[in-house]
Design a protein around this motif. Structure first.
Motif, PDB file in Angstrom:
ATOM      1  N   ARG A  69      44.386   8.374  54.823  1.00  0.00           N
ATOM      2  CA  ARG A  69      44.670   6.993  54.440  1.00  0.00           C
ATOM      3  C   ARG A  69      45.952   6.979  53.614  1.00  0.00           C
ATOM      4  NH1 ARG A  69      40.220   5.907  51.776  1.00  0.00           N
ATOM      5  NH2 ARG A  69      41.107   6.486  49.779  1.00  0.00           N
ATOM      6  N   PHE A  70      46.801   5.969  53.866  1.00  0.00           N
ATOM      7  CA  PHE A  70      47.991   5.765  53.039  1.00  0.00           C
ATOM      8  C   PHE A  70      47.571   5.093  51.745  1.00  0.00           C
ATOM      9  CE2 PHE A  70      50.191   5.722  57.203  1.00  0.00           C
ATOM     10  CZ  PHE A  70      51.214   6.605  56.921  1.00  0.00           C
ATOM     11  N   GLU A  71      48.090   5.563  50.633  1.00  0.00           N
ATOM     12  CA  GLU A  71      47.874   4.934  49.323  1.00  0.00           C
ATOM     13  C   GLU A  71      49.249   4.703  48.703  1.00  0.00           C
ATOM     14  OE1 GLU A  71      44.820   4.761  47.140  1.00  0.00           O
ATOM     15  OE2 GLU A  71      43.642   4.925  48.988  1.00  0.00           O
ATOM     16  N   GLU A  72      49.362   3.657  47.911  1.00  0.00           N
ATOM     17  CA  GLU A  72      50.611   3.392  47.202  1.00  0.00           C
ATOM     18  C   GLU A  72      50.338   3.368  45.708  1.00  0.00           C
ATOM     19  OE1 GLU A  72      53.157   0.252  48.446  1.00  0.00           O
ATOM     20  OE2 GLU A  72      52.670   0.548  50.557  1.00  0.00           O
ATOM     21  N   GLU A  73      51.251   3.998  44.986  1.00  0.00           N
ATOM     22  CA  GLU A  73      51.155   4.016  43.524  1.00  0.00           C
ATOM     23  C   GLU A  73      52.570   4.117  42.973  1.00  0.00           C
ATOM     24  OE1 GLU A  73      49.475   7.206  40.435  1.00  0.00           O
ATOM     25  OE2 GLU A  73      47.929   6.335  41.742  1.00  0.00           O
ATOM     26  N   ASN A  74      52.906   3.194  42.078  1.00  0.00           N
ATOM     27  CA  ASN A  74      54.248   3.180  41.477  1.00  0.00           C
ATOM     28  C   ASN A  74      55.345   3.217  42.538  1.00  0.00           C
ATOM     29  OD1 ASN A  74      53.057   3.208  38.914  1.00  0.00           O
ATOM     30  ND2 ASN A  74      52.979   5.439  38.920  1.00  0.00           N
ATOM     31  N   GLU A  75      55.191   2.394  43.569  1.00  0.00           N
ATOM     32  CA  GLU A  75      56.150   2.262  44.665  1.00  0.00           C
ATOM     33  C   GLU A  75      56.335   3.528  45.485  1.00  0.00           C
ATOM     34  OE1 GLU A  75      59.779   0.258  43.663  1.00  0.00           O
ATOM     35  OE2 GLU A  75      58.758  -1.038  42.226  1.00  0.00           O
ATOM     36  N   GLU A  76      55.403   4.483  45.378  1.00  0.00           N
ATOM     37  CA  GLU A  76      55.429   5.685  46.199  1.00  0.00           C
ATOM     38  C   GLU A  76      54.236   5.653  47.138  1.00  0.00           C
ATOM     39  OE1 GLU A  76      56.209   9.595  44.710  1.00  0.00           O
ATOM     40  OE2 GLU A  76      57.011   8.761  42.854  1.00  0.00           O
ATOM     41  N   THR A  77      54.445   6.097  48.365  1.00  0.00           N
ATOM     42  CA  THR A  77      53.370   6.153  49.344  1.00  0.00           C
ATOM     43  C   THR A  77      52.998   7.604  49.570  1.00  0.00           C
ATOM     44  OG1 THR A  77      54.238   4.174  50.423  1.00  0.00           O
ATOM     45  CG2 THR A  77      52.696   5.501  51.680  1.00  0.00           C
ATOM     46  N   PHE A  78      51.700   7.872  49.610  1.00  0.00           N
ATOM     47  CA  PHE A  78      51.240   9.223  49.868  1.00  0.00           C
ATOM     48  C   PHE A  78      49.954   9.168  50.676  1.00  0.00           C
ATOM     49  CE2 PHE A  78      49.974   7.744  45.735  1.00  0.00           C
ATOM     50  CZ  PHE A  78      48.630   8.062  45.633  1.00  0.00           C
ATOM     51  N   LEU A  79      49.554  10.310  51.218  1.00  0.00           N
ATOM     52  CA  LEU A  79      48.354  10.402  52.049  1.00  0.00           C
ATOM     53  C   LEU A  79      47.198  10.965  51.239  1.00  0.00           C
ATOM     54  CD1 LEU A  79      49.978  11.966  55.222  1.00  0.00           C
ATOM     55  CD2 LEU A  79      49.319   9.588  54.901  1.00  0.00           C
ATOM     56  N   VAL A  80      46.015  10.394  51.451  1.00  0.00           N
ATOM     57  CA  VAL A  80      44.819  10.907  50.781  1.00  0.00           C
ATOM     58  C   VAL A  80      43.718  11.112  51.814  1.00  0.00           C
ATOM     59  CG1 VAL A  80      45.328   9.850  48.549  1.00  0.00           C
ATOM     60  CG2 VAL A  80      43.976   8.591  50.207  1.00  0.00           C
ATOM     61  N   GLY A  81      42.853  12.060  51.545  1.00  0.00           N
ATOM     62  CA  GLY A  81      41.714  12.305  52.413  1.00  0.00           C
ATOM     63  C   GLY A  81      40.706  11.173  52.290  1.00  0.00           C
ATOM     64  N   ILE A  82      39.910  10.998  53.320  1.00  0.00           N
ATOM     65  CA  ILE A  82      38.903   9.941  53.337  1.00  0.00           C
ATOM     66  C   ILE A  82      37.572  10.557  52.933  1.00  0.00           C
ATOM     67  CG2 ILE A  82      37.728   8.238  54.777  1.00  0.00           C
ATOM     68  CD1 ILE A  82      40.305   8.279  56.534  1.00  0.00           C
ATOM     69  N   GLU A  83      37.054  10.138  51.785  1.00  0.00           N
ATOM     70  CA  GLU A  83      35.825  10.693  51.244  1.00  0.00           C
ATOM     71  C   GLU A  83      34.591   9.890  51.643  1.00  0.00           C
ATOM     72  OE1 GLU A  83      35.816  13.518  49.332  1.00  0.00           O
ATOM     73  OE2 GLU A  83      37.983  13.686  49.550  1.00  0.00           O
TER      74      GLU A  83
END
Length: 107
Positions: A69-83
């Motif tokens: 899943r794409f997540e955004e934090e402080n205008e940065e996008t990163f990938l996280v696992g789906i728990e």
């Protein structure tokens, strides 16, 4: 030094049948055993206002893809696992349907 002009018959061995705007998105992902793998993003889709990416192992393209899943934090996008199991079941069902339709269209 002269610049090589690529064309259909230039003989350089470079594949000219692809889109030159294509950019490969490669991520370094650490698996459960601590092994780093180069993963290539091959597909993105959305579900319930969230964006997802399907990544394939660059060194083992025949292996099953992994969905993040794409997540955004402080205008940065990163990938996280789906728990969450329900979210995982939903997005894998969506991707399996996408893959089924893609396979049918290529036959």
């Amino acid at each position: 030094m002269s610049e090589h002009q690529h064309g259909d018959n230039c003989g350089c061995g470079h594949d000219h049948d692809h889109d030159h705007d294509h950019e490969e998105h490669v991520f370094i992902v650490t698996d459960d055993e601590g092994q780093e793998r180069e993963m290539v993003m091959v597909y993105t889709f959305e579900s319930e206002d969230k964006a997802y990416a399907v990544l394939l192992d660059r060194n083992d393209p025949e292996a099953d893809g992994v969905i993040f899943r794409f997540e955004e934090e402080n205008e940065e996008t990163f990938l996280v696992g789906i728990e969450d199991d329900a979210e995982w079941d939903r997005v894998t069902a969506i991707y399996e349907e996408i893959a089924r339709v893609e396979n049918e269209s290529q036959e």
